[in-house]
Write a protein that holds these residues in place. Sequence first.
Motif, short mmCIF file in Angstrom:
data_model
loop_
_atom_site.label_atom_id
_atom_site.label_comp_id
_atom_site.label_asym_id
_atom_site.label_seq_id
_atom_site.Cartn_x
_atom_site.Cartn_y
_atom_site.Cartn_z
N LEU A 140 23.96 24.58 40.62
CA LEU A 140 23.62 26.08 41.02
C LEU A 140 25.00 26.19 41.85
N GLN A 141 26.26 25.29 42.18
CA GLN A 141 27.89 25.67 42.60
C GLN A 141 27.84 26.75 41.52
N THR A 142 27.75 26.27 40.20
CA THR A 142 28.24 26.80 38.83
C THR A 142 27.91 28.14 38.28
N PHE A 143 26.44 28.98 39.28
CA PHE A 143 25.94 29.75 39.45
C PHE A 143 26.95 30.69 40.18
N ALA A 144 26.89 29.96 41.92
CA ALA A 144 25.99 31.07 42.98
C ALA A 144 27.49 30.76 43.52
N THR A 145 28.80 30.28 43.93
CA THR A 145 29.95 31.12 44.18
C THR A 145 30.90 32.31 43.68
N GLY A 146 31.43 32.58 45.13
CA GLY A 146 31.93 34.05 44.45
C GLY A 146 33.00 34.03 43.31
N SER A 147 34.06 32.35 43.15
CA SER A 147 34.24 32.28 42.31
C SER A 147 33.90 32.19 41.33
N ALA A 148 32.90 31.68 41.08
CA ALA A 148 31.93 31.85 39.41
C ALA A 148 31.41 33.11 39.43
N ILE A 149 30.60 33.88 40.38
CA ILE A 149 30.17 35.68 40.04
C ILE A 149 31.57 36.30 39.35
N ALA A 150 32.78 35.81 40.19
CA ALA A 150 34.20 36.92 39.14
C ALA A 150 34.43 36.15 37.98
N GLU A 151 34.42 35.06 37.76
CA GLU A 151 34.46 34.25 36.19
C GLU A 151 33.31 35.20 35.17
N GLN A 152 32.15 35.23 35.90
CA GLN A 152 30.68 36.01 34.79
C GLN A 152 31.31 36.87 34.79
N ALA A 153 32.26 38.53 35.81
CA ALA A 153 32.23 39.51 35.93
C ALA A 153 33.49 40.05 35.29
N GLY A 154 34.45 38.95 34.86
CA GLY A 154 35.55 38.85 34.63
C GLY A 154 36.83 39.67 35.57
N VAL A 155 36.97 39.28 36.52
CA VAL A 155 37.63 39.40 37.60
C VAL A 155 37.89 38.74 38.81
N ASP A 156 38.61 39.08 39.63
CA ASP A 156 39.71 38.76 40.43
C ASP A 156 38.97 37.46 41.45
N SER A 157 38.37 38.81 42.36
CA SER A 157 36.74 37.74 43.63
C SER A 157 35.72 38.04 43.43
N GLY A 158 34.75 37.73 44.55
CA GLY A 158 33.15 37.58 44.13
C GLY A 158 33.54 39.14 45.34
N GLU A 159 34.27 38.99 45.98
CA GLU A 159 34.67 40.38 47.10
C GLU A 159 34.73 42.27 46.32
N GLU A 160 35.51 41.66 44.66
CA GLU A 160 36.28 42.32 43.86
C GLU A 160 34.82 42.94 43.18
N VAL A 161 33.90 42.09 42.38
CA VAL A 161 32.64 42.62 42.01
C VAL A 161 31.51 43.28 43.02
N PHE A 162 31.20 42.63 44.27
CA PHE A 162 31.11 43.13 45.31
C PHE A 162 30.86 45.10 45.39
N ARG A 163 32.49 44.75 45.72
CA ARG A 163 32.99 46.67 45.76
C ARG A 163 32.52 47.36 44.91
N LEU A 164 32.63 46.50 43.14
CA LEU A 164 33.02 47.76 41.96
C LEU A 164 31.21 48.14 41.97
N ALA A 165 30.83 47.08 42.34
CA ALA A 165 28.69 47.65 42.78
C ALA A 165 28.97 48.09 43.50
N ASN A 166 29.28 48.26 45.06
CA ASN A 166 29.24 49.67 45.47
C ASN A 166 29.73 51.08 44.92
#
Length: 377
Positions: free
Chosen positions: A259-285
């Motif tokens: 589950l950790q390979t899917f649900a951490t901030g770094s895993a989300i960022a890697e899937q999105a091709g950006v630097d951080s999970g926070e950036e994914v959230f910002r772009l979604a917003n």
Amino acid sequence: MKRGTFQLMKSVNKSIILNKIRTGEPISRAQIAKETTLTPPTVSSIVKELIEEGIVRESELGESKGGRKPTMLLINHSAFFVVGVDAGPNKIGCVLADLSGKIYERTSIPLQEITSNEQFLSILVESIRTILKRVDQKGNVIGIGVAMHGVVDVETGTSLVAPNLQLRDIPIKETLENEFQMVIKVENDARAMALGESWFGNHGSLNSMLAVNLGSGVGAGVVINGKLYHGAQDIAGEVGHMTIDMHGEVCECGNRGCLQTFATGSAIAEQAGVDSGEEVFRLANEGNEKYATILKETGAVIGVGLTNLIHIINPQVIVLGGGVAKSQKYILPSIQQTIEERGLTKAAKETKVVISNLGDDATLLGAVALLLVELFE
């Protein structure tokens, strides 16, 4: 009461009365006797001790039911303090809180290039010392609770494995006892967070709760009847290493598809091709549907993991905390939909899943609660 000596006042009856006052305040001596089956003289004697020790105070008179108005009892929350520590993986945060969880002081020191146990312990001691210097009456500090990431031996207070720091066998309890001469409690950070939610999260009276921390890692704590469940070898709550996909990415533990390979901030960022999970959230917003979809898909995966846990533990409530949980408007509907689709029974499908009200302080307050459990229960 001297620092760190509150355990000397412990007795079964005293704990029963303290907890009854904590959960029922304001409450009269007569009501305590009625609800605990202790004799009125026993209640009066113990209450007298608790008032002399400063942990209980009397309030104005309650309502009369025909006789003399009863004097009501309350916990003297601001008479004593606890130091709570959230240790790692990126910083050491400390707070000074009273018995109600109200935070009076806080400090934070980053953890950078830590290469040894001694270096980590030195920063930990300095963080706590800084907080204690801000207390006018140090004699009112009853102990220190430490929430440590990784695997913790709670009996010895040793950090067995701190994976993000790449350290092992850190003698936290021994070091802090020698340094500060007071009661020290050490717990895994996710389990501490669960205890903090149980004590301070305003979730009502619950027999069972699962709290899941979604951040740089994924961990959880199970609270049953007010007590943390540790398991046979102290690894209960390591839900981040639940296998979701046997053919998935390799986790830091060596297994695939945790589950950790899917649900951490770094895993989300890697899937999105950006630097951080926070950036994914910002772009979604900002309206970028690609990143919103990634967060929704992450929520669905988390929902699969939570459904598995519902079928095993069947908690009344699941509380989500950590940085990833801040994306709740994207992940929470997906989590709830997945549980509804996969739950075995109607009750399982309707398991309540909520986001922590304590935010970034959940783990720190959990560290505080480690001492309160000892005091009240």
